[in-house]
Motif scaffolding. Structure first.
Motif, PDB file in Angstrom:
ATOM      1  N   ASN A  49       0.880  -1.335  -0.133  1.00  0.00           N
ATOM      2  CA  ASN A  49       0.005  -0.103   0.057  1.00  0.00           C
ATOM      3  C   ASN A  49       1.002   1.283   0.015  1.00  0.00           C
ATOM      4  OD1 ASN A  49      -2.500  -1.534  -0.035  1.00  0.00           O
ATOM      5  ND2 ASN A  49      -2.797  -1.550   1.957  1.00  0.00           N
ATOM      6  N   GLU A  50       1.962   1.298   0.605  1.00  0.00           N
ATOM      7  CA  GLU A  50       2.908   2.536   0.975  1.00  0.00           C
ATOM      8  C   GLU A  50       3.444   2.678  -0.626  1.00  0.00           C
ATOM      9  OE1 GLU A  50       4.455   4.805   3.103  1.00  0.00           O
ATOM     10  OE2 GLU A  50       2.467   4.604   3.825  1.00  0.00           O
ATOM     11  N   VAL A  51       4.133   1.611  -1.203  1.00  0.00           N
ATOM     12  CA  VAL A  51       4.566   2.246  -2.579  1.00  0.00           C
ATOM     13  C   VAL A  51       3.201   2.369  -3.563  1.00  0.00           C
ATOM     14  CG1 VAL A  51       5.981   0.680  -4.312  1.00  0.00           C
ATOM     15  CG2 VAL A  51       6.562   0.283  -2.043  1.00  0.00           C
ATOM     16  N   THR A  52       2.387   1.601  -3.436  1.00  0.00           N
ATOM     17  CA  THR A  52       1.387   1.875  -4.670  1.00  0.00           C
ATOM     18  C   THR A  52       0.907   3.322  -4.566  1.00  0.00           C
ATOM     19  OG1 THR A  52       0.829  -0.432  -4.552  1.00  0.00           O
ATOM     20  CG2 THR A  52      -0.591   1.087  -5.664  1.00  0.00           C
ATOM     21  N   LYS A  53       0.800   3.737  -3.157  1.00  0.00           N
ATOM     22  CA  LYS A  53       0.141   5.111  -2.731  1.00  0.00           C
ATOM     23  C   LYS A  53       1.259   6.184  -3.379  1.00  0.00           C
ATOM     24  CE  LYS A  53       0.543   6.866   1.220  1.00  0.00           C
ATOM     25  NZ  LYS A  53       0.297   6.534   2.780  1.00  0.00           N
ATOM     26  N   ARG A  54       2.473   5.839  -3.261  1.00  0.00           N
ATOM     27  CA  ARG A  54       3.668   6.792  -3.783  1.00  0.00           C
ATOM     28  C   ARG A  54       3.869   6.814  -5.337  1.00  0.00           C
ATOM     29  NH1 ARG A  54       5.450  10.422  -0.180  1.00  0.00           N
ATOM     30  NH2 ARG A  54       5.588   9.390   1.940  1.00  0.00           N
ATOM     31  N   ILE A  55       3.394   5.719  -5.891  1.00  0.00           N
ATOM     32  CA  ILE A  55       3.435   5.662  -7.613  1.00  0.00           C
ATOM     33  C   ILE A  55       2.225   6.235  -8.038  1.00  0.00           C
ATOM     34  CG2 ILE A  55       3.074   4.081  -9.315  1.00  0.00           C
ATOM     35  CD1 ILE A  55       4.517   1.905  -7.705  1.00  0.00           C
ATOM     36  N   HIS A  56       1.158   6.491  -7.241  1.00  0.00           N
ATOM     37  CA  HIS A  56      -0.173   7.197  -7.785  1.00  0.00           C
ATOM     38  C   HIS A  56       0.203   8.546  -7.428  1.00  0.00           C
ATOM     39  CE1 HIS A  56      -2.067   3.834  -9.565  1.00  0.00           C
ATOM     40  NE2 HIS A  56      -2.245   3.069  -8.334  1.00  0.00           N
ATOM     41  N   ALA A  57       0.841   9.120  -6.578  1.00  0.00           N
ATOM     42  CA  ALA A  57       1.046  10.586  -6.284  1.00  0.00           C
ATOM     43  C   ALA A  57       1.693  11.115  -7.206  1.00  0.00           C
ATOM     44  CB  ALA A  57       1.501  10.462  -4.960  1.00  0.00           C
ATOM     45  N   GLY A  58       2.318  10.493  -8.223  1.00  0.00           N
ATOM     46  CA  GLY A  58       3.109  11.241  -9.120  1.00  0.00           C
ATOM     47  C   GLY A  58       4.498  11.505  -8.731  1.00  0.00           C
ATOM     48  N   LYS A  73      19.729   2.979   6.494  1.00  0.00           N
ATOM     49  CA  LYS A  73      19.008   3.743   5.552  1.00  0.00           C
ATOM     50  C   LYS A  73      19.918   3.970   4.178  1.00  0.00           C
ATOM     51  CE  LYS A  73      16.591   5.951   8.930  1.00  0.00           C
ATOM     52  NZ  LYS A  73      15.796   7.573   9.384  1.00  0.00           N
ATOM     53  N   ILE A  74      19.269   3.815   2.948  1.00  0.00           N
ATOM     54  CA  ILE A  74      19.858   3.733   1.881  1.00  0.00           C
ATOM     55  C   ILE A  74      19.167   4.699   0.925  1.00  0.00           C
ATOM     56  CG2 ILE A  74      20.561   2.363  -0.229  1.00  0.00           C
ATOM     57  CD1 ILE A  74      20.458  -0.249   1.606  1.00  0.00           C
ATOM     58  N   LYS A  75      19.909   5.538   0.401  1.00  0.00           N
ATOM     59  CA  LYS A  75      19.167   6.585  -0.511  1.00  0.00           C
ATOM     60  C   LYS A  75      19.250   5.752  -1.985  1.00  0.00           C
ATOM     61  CE  LYS A  75      19.936  11.252   0.733  1.00  0.00           C
ATOM     62  NZ  LYS A  75      20.497  12.700   0.299  1.00  0.00           N
ATOM     63  N   VAL A  76      18.078   5.946  -2.584  1.00  0.00           N
ATOM     64  CA  VAL A  76      17.696   5.393  -3.817  1.00  0.00           C
ATOM     65  C   VAL A  76      16.875   6.250  -4.783  1.00  0.00           C
ATOM     66  CG1 VAL A  76      17.750   3.183  -2.539  1.00  0.00           C
ATOM     67  CG2 VAL A  76      15.521   4.405  -3.016  1.00  0.00           C
ATOM     68  N   LEU A  77      16.851   5.907  -6.205  1.00  0.00           N
ATOM     69  CA  LEU A  77      16.001   6.529  -6.995  1.00  0.00           C
ATOM     70  C   LEU A  77      15.263   4.979  -7.518  1.00  0.00           C
ATOM     71  CD1 LEU A  77      15.133   9.118  -8.431  1.00  0.00           C
ATOM     72  CD2 LEU A  77      16.546   8.561 -10.290  1.00  0.00           C
ATOM     73  N   PRO A  78      13.783   5.285  -7.588  1.00  0.00           N
ATOM     74  CA  PRO A  78      13.307   4.143  -8.399  1.00  0.00           C
ATOM     75  C   PRO A  78      13.537   4.062  -9.875  1.00  0.00           C
ATOM     76  CG  PRO A  78      11.707   5.376  -6.895  1.00  0.00           C
ATOM     77  CD  PRO A  78      12.964   6.123  -6.968  1.00  0.00           C
ATOM     78  N   LYS A  79      13.721   2.837 -10.482  1.00  0.00           N
ATOM     79  CA  LYS A  79      14.184   2.821 -11.791  1.00  0.00           C
ATOM     80  C   LYS A  79      13.262   2.101 -12.535  1.00  0.00           C
ATOM     81  CE  LYS A  79      17.361   3.826 -13.540  1.00  0.00           C
ATOM     82  NZ  LYS A  79      17.261   5.310 -14.194  1.00  0.00           N
ATOM     83  N   ASP A  80      12.624   1.076 -11.833  1.00  0.00           N
ATOM     84  CA  ASP A  80      11.473   0.473 -12.754  1.00  0.00           C
ATOM     85  C   ASP A  80      10.632  -0.363 -11.740  1.00  0.00           C
ATOM     86  OD1 ASP A  80      10.230  -0.857 -14.933  1.00  0.00           O
ATOM     87  OD2 ASP A  80      11.500  -2.502 -14.877  1.00  0.00           O
ATOM     88  N   TYR A  81       9.198  -0.346 -12.022  1.00  0.00           N
ATOM     89  CA  TYR A  81       8.442  -1.352 -11.273  1.00  0.00           C
ATOM     90  C   TYR A  81       7.490  -1.742 -12.362  1.00  0.00           C
ATOM     91  CZ  TYR A  81       5.106   2.672 -12.281  1.00  0.00           C
ATOM     92  OH  TYR A  81       4.241   3.836 -12.894  1.00  0.00           O
ATOM     93  N   GLN A  82       6.591  -2.878 -11.617  1.00  0.00           N
ATOM     94  CA  GLN A  82       5.511  -3.851 -12.276  1.00  0.00           C
ATOM     95  C   GLN A  82       4.223  -3.516 -11.603  1.00  0.00           C
ATOM     96  OE1 GLN A  82       8.433  -7.241 -12.364  1.00  0.00           O
ATOM     97  NE2 GLN A  82       7.040  -7.791 -13.978  1.00  0.00           N
ATOM     98  N   ARG A  87      -5.190  -5.873 -11.626  1.00  0.00           N
ATOM     99  CA  ARG A  87      -5.857  -5.542 -10.211  1.00  0.00           C
ATOM    100  C   ARG A  87      -4.985  -4.280  -9.913  1.00  0.00           C
ATOM    101  NH1 ARG A  87      -5.108 -10.816  -6.819  1.00  0.00           N
ATOM    102  NH2 ARG A  87      -3.599 -11.169  -8.748  1.00  0.00           N
ATOM    103  N   ASP A  88      -3.945  -3.574 -10.829  1.00  0.00           N
ATOM    104  CA  ASP A  88      -3.364  -2.569 -10.619  1.00  0.00           C
ATOM    105  C   ASP A  88      -2.726  -2.278  -9.301  1.00  0.00           C
ATOM    106  OD1 ASP A  88      -2.637   0.019 -11.742  1.00  0.00           O
ATOM    107  OD2 ASP A  88      -4.336   1.045 -10.528  1.00  0.00           O
ATOM    108  N   PHE A  89      -2.268  -3.401  -8.562  1.00  0.00           N
ATOM    109  CA  PHE A  89      -1.295  -3.355  -7.365  1.00  0.00           C
ATOM    110  C   PHE A  89       0.047  -3.633  -7.772  1.00  0.00           C
ATOM    111  CE2 PHE A  89      -2.438  -7.830  -7.388  1.00  0.00           C
ATOM    112  CZ  PHE A  89      -1.051  -8.383  -7.017  1.00  0.00           C
ATOM    113  N   THR A  90       1.009  -2.826  -7.123  1.00  0.00           N
ATOM    114  CA  THR A  90       2.373  -3.064  -7.427  1.00  0.00           C
ATOM    115  C   THR A  90       2.904  -4.527  -7.204  1.00  0.00           C
ATOM    116  OG1 THR A  90       2.674  -0.905  -6.477  1.00  0.00           O
ATOM    117  CG2 THR A  90       4.552  -1.859  -7.042  1.00  0.00           C
TER     118      THR A  90
END
Length: 205
Positions: A49-58, A73-82, A87-90
């Motif tokens: 839910n946390e990740v899907t919420k972030r994806i839909h927030a733009g 703690k690791i700093k990251v940038l999303p590179k790809d997601y499926q 059902r439109d969930f991550t």
């Protein structure tokens, strides 16, 4: 940056495989991988839910995040997601480790300004957007929120090329071998009306 940075809680994932992935998803979790920065990949699990919420927030793909993996703690940038096509969930996310000198390749949205100051658009012309996003190389900690294209003074038949756009410092287009088109102003399908043509002082299109 497109959005303010955020933090996601994660746990290291020991079992990897299709069976364990299905079990994770049933429990509201998703598998993910953190790679890059000359370090070994780390398999983790995140709250769906946390990740899907972030994806839909733009701005998901252009916002640096901090992932707390069992306290580290690791700093990251999303590179790809499926996403699940039905059902439109991550289902899975790939993250790239970033540091202050990391260069990344991202797609930046194009925003158009001063439509009201374009004679071509005021006379009924249509803005034909060739590229809604432009892929650029830039520092991971200085990803632009948008690329701004000024339409001031543009007439029907005019084009906006990447060379006409002022890009932020250290931001360069991935396509470097040609001056590619971002948008053009074209005549409407039915041509410009007589009244509009007279106002423009041009023969009817």
């Amino acid at each position: 940056m497109s959005h303010e940075t955020y933090e996601l809680k994660a746990e290291a994932r020991e079992r990897v495989g299709k069976g364990s992935s299905r079990e994770l998803r049933r429990n509201g979790l998703i598998p993910a991988v953190i790679y890059g920065d000359k370090q070994s990949p780390v398999s983790i699990v995140l709250n769906t839910n946390e990740v899907t919420k972030r994806i839909h927030a733009g701005g998901f793909m252009t916002t640096i995040a901090t992932i707390d993996v069992d306290g580290k703690k690791i700093k990251v940038l999303p590179k790809d997601y499926q996403l699940d096509p039905v059902r439109d969930f991550t289902m899975h996310v790939d993250f790239l480790r970033v540091s202050g000198n990391t260069q990344v390749t991202v797609e930046i949205p194009v925003h158009f300004v001063n439509e009201g100051k374009s004679p071509g658009l005021k006379s009924g012309g249509v803005l034909n957007i060739v590229r809604h996003e432009v892929e650029v190389h830039c520092p991971a900690d200085a990803i632009p929120e948008a690329i701004t294209v000024d339409l001031n003074g543009l007439k029907v038949g005019d084009s906006v090329h990447i060379s006409a756009v002022t890009l932020p410092k250290n931001v360069t287009p991935v396509i470097a071998d040609r001056d590619f088109t971002i948008a053009t102003i074209v005549a409407p399908a039915g041509g410009v009306s007589e009244t509009e043509a007279e106002a423009e002082g041009t023969p009817e299109a």
